[in-house]
Design a protein around this motif. Structure first.
Motif, mmCIF file in Angstrom:
data_model
loop_
_atom_site.group_PDB
_atom_site.id
_atom_site.type_symbol
_atom_site.label_atom_id
_atom_site.label_comp_id
_atom_site.label_asym_id
_atom_site.label_seq_id
_atom_site.Cartn_x
_atom_site.Cartn_y
_atom_site.Cartn_z
ATOM 1 N N ARG A 1 -21.407 4.667 2.670
ATOM 2 C CA ARG A 1 -22.176 5.012 3.931
ATOM 3 C C ARG A 1 -23.354 3.460 3.310
ATOM 4 N NH1 ARG A 1 -23.835 10.661 5.964
ATOM 5 N NH2 ARG A 1 -22.651 11.427 6.356
ATOM 6 N N GLY A 2 -22.287 2.764 2.620
ATOM 7 C CA GLY A 2 -23.120 1.009 2.035
ATOM 8 C C GLY A 2 -24.273 0.852 1.186
ATOM 9 N N ARG A 3 -24.516 1.905 0.571
ATOM 10 C CA ARG A 3 -25.515 2.639 -0.375
ATOM 11 C C ARG A 3 -24.738 1.887 -2.077
ATOM 12 N NH1 ARG A 3 -27.119 8.338 1.247
ATOM 13 N NH2 ARG A 3 -24.575 8.425 0.454
ATOM 14 N N PRO A 4 -25.830 1.150 -2.763
ATOM 15 C CA PRO A 4 -25.151 0.730 -4.104
ATOM 16 C C PRO A 4 -25.062 2.065 -4.992
ATOM 17 C CG PRO A 4 -27.331 -0.588 -3.703
ATOM 18 C CD PRO A 4 -27.053 0.887 -2.686
ATOM 19 N N ALA A 5 -24.112 1.370 -5.896
ATOM 20 C CA ALA A 5 -23.473 2.590 -6.831
ATOM 21 C C ALA A 5 -22.594 1.977 -8.068
ATOM 22 C CB ALA A 5 -22.585 3.571 -6.538
ATOM 23 N N GLU A 6 -22.710 2.915 -8.980
ATOM 24 C CA GLU A 6 -21.782 2.881 -9.953
ATOM 25 C C GLU A 6 -20.858 3.182 -10.146
ATOM 26 O OE1 GLU A 6 -24.273 2.117 -12.991
ATOM 27 O OE2 GLU A 6 -25.567 0.983 -11.924
ATOM 28 N N VAL A 7 -19.594 2.555 -10.978
ATOM 29 C CA VAL A 7 -18.433 3.699 -11.203
ATOM 30 C C VAL A 7 -18.074 2.859 -12.243
ATOM 31 C CG1 VAL A 7 -17.773 4.325 -8.560
ATOM 32 C CG2 VAL A 7 -16.232 2.145 -9.533
ATOM 33 N N ALA A 8 -16.788 3.999 -12.604
ATOM 34 C CA ALA A 8 -16.301 3.323 -13.740
ATOM 35 C C ALA A 8 -14.552 2.788 -13.656
ATOM 36 C CB ALA A 8 -16.439 4.494 -15.032
ATOM 37 N N GLY A 9 -14.063 2.808 -14.949
ATOM 38 C CA GLY A 9 -12.586 2.137 -15.078
ATOM 39 C C GLY A 9 -12.112 1.647 -15.969
ATOM 40 N N THR A 10 -11.333 1.211 -16.153
ATOM 41 C CA THR A 10 -10.451 0.714 -16.609
ATOM 42 C C THR A 10 -9.523 -0.964 -16.902
ATOM 43 O OG1 THR A 10 -9.393 2.363 -17.980
ATOM 44 C CG2 THR A 10 -8.622 0.498 -18.681
ATOM 45 N N VAL A 11 -10.137 -2.913 -17.332
ATOM 46 C CA VAL A 11 -9.478 -3.731 -17.511
ATOM 47 C C VAL A 11 -8.128 -4.132 -18.970
ATOM 48 C CG1 VAL A 11 -9.749 -5.682 -17.343
ATOM 49 C CG2 VAL A 11 -11.193 -4.223 -16.520
ATOM 50 N N ALA A 12 -7.101 -3.575 -18.488
ATOM 51 C CA ALA A 12 -5.981 -3.702 -19.677
ATOM 52 C C ALA A 12 -5.450 -5.445 -19.262
ATOM 53 C CB ALA A 12 -5.071 -2.842 -19.365
ATOM 54 N N VAL A 13 -5.214 -6.210 -20.238
ATOM 55 C CA VAL A 13 -4.713 -7.165 -20.537
ATOM 56 C C VAL A 13 -3.081 -7.376 -20.867
ATOM 57 C CG1 VAL A 13 -4.020 -9.722 -20.021
ATOM 58 C CG2 VAL A 13 -6.328 -8.001 -19.335
ATOM 59 N N PRO A 14 -2.190 -7.958 -21.363
ATOM 60 C CA PRO A 14 -0.792 -8.285 -22.216
ATOM 61 C C PRO A 14 -1.562 -8.841 -23.473
ATOM 62 C CG PRO A 14 -0.515 -7.831 -19.936
ATOM 63 C CD PRO A 14 -1.102 -8.200 -19.932
ATOM 64 N N ASP A 15 -1.234 -8.623 -24.588
ATOM 65 C CA ASP A 15 -1.781 -9.521 -25.536
ATOM 66 C C ASP A 15 -0.807 -11.028 -25.724
ATOM 67 O OD1 ASP A 15 -4.015 -8.344 -26.750
ATOM 68 O OD2 ASP A 15 -2.346 -7.101 -28.282
ATOM 69 N N ALA A 16 0.069 -10.922 -24.577
ATOM 70 C CA ALA A 16 1.068 -11.857 -24.840
ATOM 71 C C ALA A 16 0.207 -12.945 -23.810
ATOM 72 C CB ALA A 16 2.276 -11.829 -24.629
ATOM 73 N N PRO A 17 0.806 -14.506 -24.079
ATOM 74 C CA PRO A 17 0.417 -14.803 -23.071
ATOM 75 C C PRO A 17 0.822 -15.762 -21.774
ATOM 76 C CG PRO A 17 0.337 -16.390 -24.904
ATOM 77 C CD PRO A 17 0.998 -15.219 -25.134
ATOM 78 N N TRP A 18 0.259 -15.167 -20.693
ATOM 79 C CA TRP A 18 0.679 -15.512 -19.126
ATOM 80 C C TRP A 18 1.961 -16.797 -19.070
ATOM 81 C CZ3 TRP A 18 3.351 -13.527 -15.387
ATOM 82 C CH2 TRP A 18 3.577 -13.895 -14.380
ATOM 83 N N THR A 19 3.244 -16.657 -18.699
ATOM 84 C CA THR A 19 4.475 -18.022 -18.782
ATOM 85 C C THR A 19 4.897 -18.051 -17.410
ATOM 86 O OG1 THR A 19 5.944 -16.319 -19.441
ATOM 87 C CG2 THR A 19 5.598 -17.179 -21.478
ATOM 88 N N GLY A 20 3.915 -17.373 -16.400
ATOM 89 C CA GLY A 20 4.334 -17.858 -15.391
ATOM 90 C C GLY A 20 3.897 -18.969 -14.287
ATOM 91 N N PRO A 21 3.687 -19.425 -13.503
ATOM 92 C CA PRO A 21 2.897 -20.441 -12.873
ATOM 93 C C PRO A 21 1.321 -19.901 -12.676
ATOM 94 C CG PRO A 21 4.224 -19.604 -11.425
ATOM 95 C CD PRO A 21 5.111 -18.502 -12.168
ATOM 96 N N GLY A 22 0.428 -20.877 -12.694
ATOM 97 C CA GLY A 22 -0.960 -20.651 -12.209
ATOM 98 C C GLY A 22 -1.555 -19.371 -12.839
ATOM 99 N N GLU A 23 -2.782 -18.765 -12.915
ATOM 100 C CA GLU A 23 -3.513 -18.047 -13.316
ATOM 101 C C GLU A 23 -2.421 -16.588 -13.682
ATOM 102 O OE1 GLU A 23 -7.935 -17.867 -13.382
ATOM 103 O OE2 GLU A 23 -6.912 -18.882 -10.450
ATOM 104 N N ARG A 24 -2.628 -16.131 -14.554
ATOM 105 C CA ARG A 24 -1.887 -14.594 -14.676
ATOM 106 C C ARG A 24 -2.321 -13.655 -13.634
ATOM 107 N NH1 ARG A 24 -0.788 -11.351 -19.456
ATOM 108 N NH2 ARG A 24 -1.715 -12.718 -21.001
#
Length: 422
Positions: A84-107
């Motif tokens: 309904r458009g009101r400020p709120a907060e939620v939780a979540g998870t960020v996970a990133v491989p330890d290996a460097p990204w080898t593809g083009p551009g940003e991971r």
């Protein structure tokens, strides 16, 4: 305990869609050493700005995924906007491989939307990923993304902080939480997730609904995100039809959770005088259960048995709230594929990237006509859409879709053309 907020229930989701939200302003991020309890603490005030990191905790592993992919992960509590458009907060998870990204551009980063987990706070995806396992089942999905080298931003969704109730399949709540999870991932110290990284969105079942809502809201709510595609599987796109289909069937627990979700988002709607003692106990029980327990506890249940006068779903749909809105209208306002169009079309939800919609050929949870109508509506709107049918039922369709969905997202990240199947 179910309070009067639950007694405003209807049948599947709801919530008005908020307008554009400004991302959180840049600033000094918090140190990622918050105690675990801080991640799930309810906001003291109105809630943080969309995408702002309120608290974070660094993790060296995610036990539910295992050690097949060396990674660094963070639990995050972040700001978002409710339905309904009101400020709120939620939780979540960020996970990133330890290996460097080898593809083009940003991971690339994939906004992952978990499927049905149950509405008890102990069912939160971030808790289960980090080792407080209940019965979550999508570790292989995240493993596939991490093996491909992508960062993952997986929202729990709304309503999993302390003392809250998850607004099950509430479209706008889910879509906002998904998009703000990506914003938050770029602000986690040390994540390396770039603000201009290509973004894919993926989810199945309840996650399929959340992924499509994120796709529909991306252009208006988070226009700065570089979304390149959204994959949605086993999606309950028409909630009225879905409610009638689930009622009295083996998966009626999903309907019970959805009734509770509607009550959370629409507390002003009538139902207090309808519920009987059995109904009140059912709703209380549902709040304590995760996915398997919900299915087992409510198999074969009918909505009518939870009301004093055996009110049917159709009768409930006709009931009006204080402003004259019916429950049916509240449900139908969340039908996916309505008022969708290409950028510049003037549609309420403009989608400027390809969409994948897939399902199991033997899906017993999502009726075939619902899936077909979903595909037709996107095609009619001019959105590049691919439809795929897999040799599976609903529950197995999630696992069956891992390979096709990750391959499809890889094509989007590589910039390969998608012609769709319209």
């Amino acid at each position: 305990m179910v309070t009067t907020v639950l007694l405003g229930a209807g049948v599947l989701l709801g919530g008005a869609v908020a307008g554009p939200a400004a991302p959180a302003s840049a600033g000094e991020p918090p140190a990622c050493s918050a105690p675990d309890a801080a991640i799930y603490r309810t906001p003291d005030g109105a809630g943080a700005a969309p995408g702002a990191v309120v608290a974070c905790r660094r993790l060296d592993s995610l036990p539910m995924i295992g050690d097949s992919v060396p990674l660094t992960a963070w639990k995050v509590r972040y700001g978002t906007t409710d339905g309904r458009g009101r400020p709120a907060e939620v939780a979540g998870t960020v996970a990133v491989p330890d290996a460097p990204w080898t593809g083009p551009g940003e991971r690339p980063v994939v906004a992952f939307v978990p499927g049905t987990l149950g509405i008890g706070t102990q069912c939160a995806f971030s808790k289960q990923l980090a080792g407080q396992y209940q019965d979550a089942y999508e570790g292989p999905n995240l493993s596939a993304l991490l093996r491909a080298g992508y960062a993952v931003a997986a929202t729990d969704g709304a309503g999993y902080l302390d003392g809250q109730v998850h607004p099950y399949v509430s479209g706008a709540d889910a879509g906002h939480a998904v998009l703000d999870m990506v914003r938050a991932a770029t602000r986690v110290p040390g994540s390396g997730v770039g603000a201009t990284a290509p973004v894919g969105i993926w989810g199945y079942s309840e996650g399929g609904s959340g992924s499509l809502w994120a796709a529909q809201l991306a252009r208006s709510y988070a226009p700065e995100l570089h979304v390149v595609g959204a994959a949605s599987g086993g999606t309950p796109a028409d909630l009225r039809a879905e409610a009638l289909h689930l009622n009295g069937g083996p998966f009626a627990g999903f309907l019970v959770d959805a009734v509770i979700g509607m009550a959370v988002t629409h507390p002003e709607m009538p139902l207090t005088g309808l519920l009987n003692a059995q109904g009140r106990k059912a709703f209380t029980d549902a709040e304590s259960l995760c996915a398997v327990g919900t299915v087992v506890r409510f198999a074969g249940a009918r909505f009518e048995q939870y009301t004093e006068d055996r009110v049917t779903l159709e009768q409930l749909f006709a009931m009006r709230g204080p402003d004259g809105t019916t429950w049916g209208e509240a449900v139908d306002a969340n039908r996916l594929g309505t008022d969708v169009g290409r950028p510049g079309s003037g549609a309420r939800y403009e989608i400027g990237f390809p969409v994948l919609q897939y399902r199991g050929a033997l899906d017993e949870v999502i009726p075939t006509e619902v899936a077909d109508a979903e595909h037709r509506s996107y095609c009619a709107a001019g959105v590049t859409t691919r439809s795929a049918t897999l040799p599976a039922d609903h529950l197995l369709g999630d696992a069956a879709g891992v390979g096709p969905a990750t391959a499809w997202l890889a094509d989007r990240f590589a910039g390969r053309p998608e012609s769709g199947t319209c």
